[in-house]
Scaffold this motif. Sequence first.
Motif, PDB file in Angstrom:
ATOM      1  N   LEU A  43     -10.523  24.918 -34.728  1.00  0.00           N
ATOM      2  CA  LEU A  43     -10.930  23.867 -35.663  1.00  0.00           C
ATOM      3  C   LEU A  43     -12.008  24.361 -36.626  1.00  0.00           C
ATOM      4  O   LEU A  43     -11.993  24.025 -37.821  1.00  0.00           O
ATOM      5  CB  LEU A  43     -11.433  22.648 -34.889  1.00  0.00           C
ATOM      6  N   MET A  44     -12.929  25.180 -36.123  1.00  0.00           N
ATOM      7  CA  MET A  44     -13.971  25.731 -36.988  1.00  0.00           C
ATOM      8  C   MET A  44     -13.378  26.678 -38.025  1.00  0.00           C
ATOM      9  O   MET A  44     -13.806  26.705 -39.186  1.00  0.00           O
ATOM     10  CB  MET A  44     -15.037  26.441 -36.153  1.00  0.00           C
ATOM     11  N   LEU A  45     -12.382  27.467 -37.627  1.00  0.00           N
ATOM     12  CA  LEU A  45     -11.700  28.345 -38.582  1.00  0.00           C
ATOM     13  C   LEU A  45     -11.021  27.527 -39.672  1.00  0.00           C
ATOM     14  O   LEU A  45     -11.081  27.890 -40.861  1.00  0.00           O
ATOM     15  CB  LEU A  45     -10.669  29.212 -37.853  1.00  0.00           C
ATOM     16  N   VAL A  53     -21.420  21.542 -31.660  1.00  0.00           N
ATOM     17  CA  VAL A  53     -20.002  21.845 -31.461  1.00  0.00           C
ATOM     18  C   VAL A  53     -19.913  22.993 -30.464  1.00  0.00           C
ATOM     19  O   VAL A  53     -20.359  24.105 -30.755  1.00  0.00           O
ATOM     20  CB  VAL A  53     -19.317  22.239 -32.780  1.00  0.00           C
ATOM     21  N   PRO A  54     -19.366  22.752 -29.271  1.00  0.00           N
ATOM     22  CA  PRO A  54     -19.262  23.826 -28.279  1.00  0.00           C
ATOM     23  C   PRO A  54     -18.272  24.895 -28.742  1.00  0.00           C
ATOM     24  O   PRO A  54     -17.328  24.608 -29.490  1.00  0.00           O
ATOM     25  CB  PRO A  54     -18.752  23.105 -27.029  1.00  0.00           C
ATOM     26  N   VAL A  55     -18.505  26.124 -28.313  1.00  0.00           N
ATOM     27  CA  VAL A  55     -17.622  27.222 -28.684  1.00  0.00           C
ATOM     28  C   VAL A  55     -16.572  27.393 -27.594  1.00  0.00           C
ATOM     29  O   VAL A  55     -16.798  28.043 -26.570  1.00  0.00           O
ATOM     30  CB  VAL A  55     -18.413  28.532 -28.907  1.00  0.00           C
ATOM     31  N   VAL A 107     -22.153  23.121 -36.067  1.00  0.00           N
ATOM     32  CA  VAL A 107     -21.572  24.458 -35.893  1.00  0.00           C
ATOM     33  C   VAL A 107     -22.704  25.482 -35.896  1.00  0.00           C
ATOM     34  O   VAL A 107     -23.507  25.525 -36.831  1.00  0.00           O
ATOM     35  CB  VAL A 107     -20.560  24.780 -37.006  1.00  0.00           C
ATOM     36  N   HIS A 108     -22.793  26.283 -34.858  1.00  0.00           N
ATOM     37  CA  HIS A 108     -23.858  27.281 -34.769  1.00  0.00           C
ATOM     38  C   HIS A 108     -23.670  28.325 -35.867  1.00  0.00           C
ATOM     39  O   HIS A 108     -22.538  28.730 -36.169  1.00  0.00           O
ATOM     40  CB  HIS A 108     -23.833  27.955 -33.397  1.00  0.00           C
ATOM     41  N   PRO A 109     -24.761  28.783 -36.501  1.00  0.00           N
ATOM     42  CA  PRO A 109     -24.631  29.804 -37.556  1.00  0.00           C
ATOM     43  C   PRO A 109     -23.865  31.049 -37.120  1.00  0.00           C
ATOM     44  O   PRO A 109     -23.145  31.643 -37.925  1.00  0.00           O
ATOM     45  CB  PRO A 109     -26.095  30.139 -37.886  1.00  0.00           C
ATOM     46  N   ALA A 110     -23.996  31.433 -35.846  1.00  0.00           N
ATOM     47  CA  ALA A 110     -23.249  32.603 -35.366  1.00  0.00           C
ATOM     48  C   ALA A 110     -21.752  32.314 -35.330  1.00  0.00           C
ATOM     49  O   ALA A 110     -20.933  33.196 -35.616  1.00  0.00           O
ATOM     50  CB  ALA A 110     -23.742  33.004 -33.976  1.00  0.00           C
ATOM     51  N   ALA A 111     -21.376  31.097 -34.993  1.00  0.00           N
ATOM     52  CA  ALA A 111     -19.963  30.713 -35.000  1.00  0.00           C
ATOM     53  C   ALA A 111     -19.430  30.678 -36.427  1.00  0.00           C
ATOM     54  O   ALA A 111     -18.291  31.095 -36.685  1.00  0.00           O
ATOM     55  CB  ALA A 111     -19.778  29.358 -34.328  1.00  0.00           C
ATOM     56  N   ALA A 122     -11.880  24.449 -40.656  1.00  0.00           N
ATOM     57  CA  ALA A 122     -12.915  23.835 -41.486  1.00  0.00           C
ATOM     58  C   ALA A 122     -13.571  24.866 -42.402  1.00  0.00           C
ATOM     59  O   ALA A 122     -13.820  24.595 -43.582  1.00  0.00           O
ATOM     60  CB  ALA A 122     -13.966  23.172 -40.594  1.00  0.00           C
ATOM     61  N   GLN A 123     -13.841  26.058 -41.864  1.00  0.00           N
ATOM     62  CA  GLN A 123     -14.442  27.105 -42.683  1.00  0.00           C
ATOM     63  C   GLN A 123     -13.528  27.483 -43.842  1.00  0.00           C
ATOM     64  O   GLN A 123     -13.983  27.703 -44.971  1.00  0.00           O
ATOM     65  CB  GLN A 123     -14.754  28.338 -41.830  1.00  0.00           C
ATOM     66  N   ASP A 124     -12.222  27.543 -43.584  1.00  0.00           N
ATOM     67  CA  ASP A 124     -11.281  27.893 -44.640  1.00  0.00           C
ATOM     68  C   ASP A 124     -11.253  26.815 -45.713  1.00  0.00           C
ATOM     69  O   ASP A 124     -11.114  27.120 -46.905  1.00  0.00           O
ATOM     70  CB  ASP A 124      -9.889  28.078 -44.042  1.00  0.00           C
ATOM     71  N   PHE A 125     -11.404  25.557 -45.318  1.00  0.00           N
ATOM     72  CA  PHE A 125     -11.470  24.453 -46.280  1.00  0.00           C
ATOM     73  C   PHE A 125     -12.689  24.602 -47.190  1.00  0.00           C
ATOM     74  O   PHE A 125     -12.579  24.496 -48.421  1.00  0.00           O
ATOM     75  CB  PHE A 125     -11.532  23.123 -45.535  1.00  0.00           C
ATOM     76  N   PHE A 126     -13.854  24.872 -46.589  1.00  0.00           N
ATOM     77  CA  PHE A 126     -15.060  25.031 -47.410  1.00  0.00           C
ATOM     78  C   PHE A 126     -15.031  26.334 -48.198  1.00  0.00           C
ATOM     79  O   PHE A 126     -15.607  26.419 -49.293  1.00  0.00           O
ATOM     80  CB  PHE A 126     -16.309  24.941 -46.537  1.00  0.00           C
ATOM     81  N   TYR A 127     -14.337  27.351 -47.655  1.00  0.00           N
ATOM     82  CA  TYR A 127     -14.162  28.586 -48.429  1.00  0.00           C
ATOM     83  C   TYR A 127     -13.402  28.292 -49.713  1.00  0.00           C
ATOM     84  O   TYR A 127     -13.739  28.820 -50.780  1.00  0.00           O
ATOM     85  CB  TYR A 127     -13.409  29.639 -47.618  1.00  0.00           C
ATOM     86  N   TYR A 128     -12.376  27.460 -49.611  1.00  0.00           N
ATOM     87  CA  TYR A 128     -11.601  27.097 -50.806  1.00  0.00           C
ATOM     88  C   TYR A 128     -12.524  26.546 -51.888  1.00  0.00           C
ATOM     89  O   TYR A 128     -12.451  26.949 -53.061  1.00  0.00           O
ATOM     90  CB  TYR A 128     -10.523  26.074 -50.450  1.00  0.00           C
ATOM     91  N   TRP A 129     -13.398  25.611 -51.519  1.00  0.00           N
ATOM     92  CA  TRP A 129     -14.270  24.996 -52.524  1.00  0.00           C
ATOM     93  C   TRP A 129     -15.348  25.954 -53.009  1.00  0.00           C
ATOM     94  O   TRP A 129     -15.737  25.921 -54.188  1.00  0.00           O
ATOM     95  CB  TRP A 129     -14.871  23.705 -51.973  1.00  0.00           C
ATOM     96  N   SER A 130     -15.824  26.814 -52.139  1.00  0.00           N
ATOM     97  CA  SER A 130     -16.768  27.845 -52.575  1.00  0.00           C
ATOM     98  C   SER A 130     -16.099  28.779 -53.577  1.00  0.00           C
ATOM     99  O   SER A 130     -16.667  29.096 -54.636  1.00  0.00           O
ATOM    100  CB  SER A 130     -17.265  28.644 -51.365  1.00  0.00           C
TER     101      SER A 130
END
Length: 321
Positions: free
Chosen positions: A88-90, A79-81, A150-154, A92-100
């Motif tokens: 989109l990464m923000l 996934v290019p930055v 998604v790169h770990p740094a992203a 998606a991250q918020d979606f997985f944050y919800y489940w975490s």
Amino acid sequence: MEPNLPDVVLWSIPAFVLLTVIEMVSYRLHPDEDAAGYGTKDAATSITMGLGSLGFDLLWKIPILAIYMGVYELTPLRVPVLWWTVLLMLLAQDFFYYWSHRGHHVIRILWACHVVHHSSEKFNLTTALRQPWTSATVWPFYLPLIACGVHPAALAFCQSANLVYQFWVHTERVGKLPRPFEYVLNTPSHHRVHHASQGGYLDRNYGGILIIWDRMFGSFAAETERPVYGLTKNIGTYNPLRVATHEYAAIARDIRAADTWSERAGRVFRGPGWQPAAKAGAAAAAFAAGPVTTAAPGTGGAAATASVPARGTASAPESAL
């Protein structure tokens, strides 16, 4: 090539300090007797937990980064930055944050990590700093993002942005916002519900930046009555080490007292208030024979029973220090 993204948390520290000072001063100038406000020992504990989490997170990040980089190298996806992919990464991250976040409320060994953040009976901007020292349980929830390229740094950037956003929602000085904001975003009103210990508020409003996940997956509750903050059984200590480890100690005690291996597994992997059927029945019978009428700390006046609500610990609370 590693993305060149800013350290959001580092850049936000001056704002954290300034907003906290403003909130403290606001309580001095305009006291609110109904608000939880500030307590010197409580705020000091929250800040200590936050500073300690920075050091422990560095230790946890070494093996976690190794796993993430291994998965990232194995996947053919990238996934290019770019500005729009970061958005989109923000999301998606918020979606997985919800489940975490939700997982860390309903699985006891994960709750042992997250309970730290809910252990304060106050609710102010220093509460946002009350972070766990054992956050190594979070990383599996984000593996799908790494596997998708998604790169770990992203991912780290998105996690930091999510964390920084949540700082300002830990306050009682902001009421309800206009309806469109309240419908979409996690706000102070929604997050006050999340930190409350009343039965109708327990385990609600897990969203980080967006509250739409809670609306979609049935975990939303609007703020109606004033929240009572803390745990259903408050730990009664300002000792940072006990704050960080008290639920792990409670799990160990419950495992030692368990009669079967299935009960031991339940004490670890079921909900924080889980009881085996036989013991739950015995506790209910004992309560029916002679109910305890003294209110348990942090229950908002509800009578204490032998069973333990979800937002608590199955063992006795720690003594105050």
